[in-house]
Design a protein around this motif. Sequence first.
Motif: not given
Length: 411
Positions: A353-354, A369-370, A400-408, A358-362
């Motif tokens: 969620n954190e 998508d959250i 957080r790593r998994a979330a960043n991969i999802w984001l990518k 951050e990704a939504f605010l950016a």
Amino acid sequence: MDHTLIDSKPVMSNLAFETVQNVAILGATGTIGIQTLDVISQHPERFNVFALTANNNVKSMISLCQQYTPKYAVMLQEQAALALHAALKAVNASTIVLHGEQALAEIAGHIEVDTVMAAIVGAAGLHPAMAAARSGKRILLANKETLVMAGSLFMRAVEEGGATLLPIDSEHNAIFQVMPRQRAKNLVDMGIKRVLLTASGGPFRNASLDDMRAVTPEQALNHPNWVMGPKITIDSATMMNKGLEVIEAHWLFNASADQIDVVVHPQSVIHSMVEYSDGSVLAQLGNPDMRTPIAYGLGFPNRLESGVSSLDLIKIGRLDFSAPDFSRFPCLRLAYDALKAGGTAPAILNAVNEIAVEAFLAERIGFMDIPIMIESVLTTSGIEDVASIAQLAEVDAEARRAANIWLKNHA
Ligand code: NDP
């Protein structure tokens, strides 16, 4: 599991109110930190600002240190600490400036500190809150992420450290106020059927799913009732905030998921309720202003002037209630699911969620998508029993790593 919060031993037995309390405010530059200082400055004879901490907001810390002359100021970032030190030296201020995570934890557990306001935002608040618990402080807990991530370990540390835990989140503070002062080990033994957490419903309470998909950060940051930091404001818009509060209530009051209900109440006048077995429902009411729960925590068991205006029920006229809509607010369902799954699931939920906020605010992902991102990482992560803070740090980093991969792959 024992819960010191609902233990029957007298709370605050070691702190006579005639003595001045030394207060450390963790997250002093945030909305809770500033409101805490506002209440404290109304009672200079009772409270001494012993330490203030922040992440990197040097400008705000310079003025806070000049106004409150704390013995210590701690910045998480070293560069920020150097800048603060230089600025305070230039005006001959005597505040000692420290930096880093270790210093934050040391201040939270400092022998001269009586009361710790734990108001750092996010997972970063966990270590200092644990330090305060282990050192037996009176903890005013605003940082709900501590309980979401590490509820079992934190409650044990409170118990073993002999700390006194006072909830500051307005809902939990309300429940704490209307629960019997003589605490038992569980809700049923106190004659309590369930707790009802009220939720404003946020800015999109009545929005359609289509409209919610197109929500901008600016719209989501515009909360109808409360002035709060950006992270919790977005959490309120998705209703993840209420979900985190369900988990928080579980640990604070030893309540199971089916003993915690959420009621949407757009006026934010009733801050939460407790239903007793005889059908009585007790509620705490007040204007939506965090200085009320902060003053309650600072003064407990006495009442302090907070600066909050009187509640004008005639002007408000009506109080409305409705059920939460889990289809438009899937974050609330995800939090209930994580609580029921137990173990490290809530810590994973919190970490993803954190990153999602951050990704939504950016503007890297859309508002809806959250929950998709959180659910995706949660369903592909292994859930373990909680064993230690070190394990939780690894779980948090992995999520957080998994979330960043999802984001990518999806942003
Ligand atoms: P803010 O964003 O307004 O303030 C956060 C504070 O934490 C700032 O002092 C900030 O310093 C500091 N901080 C941020 N990151 C770090 C870090 N990595 N290490 C150390 N310090 C850090 O948040 P709020 O005051 O709104 O909320 C604080 C906590 O209270 C949250 O957990 C929130 O959920 C909870 N809460 C808040 C309510 C409210 O009304 N605001 C109501 C109920 C609960 P800097 O300024 O330098 O970045």
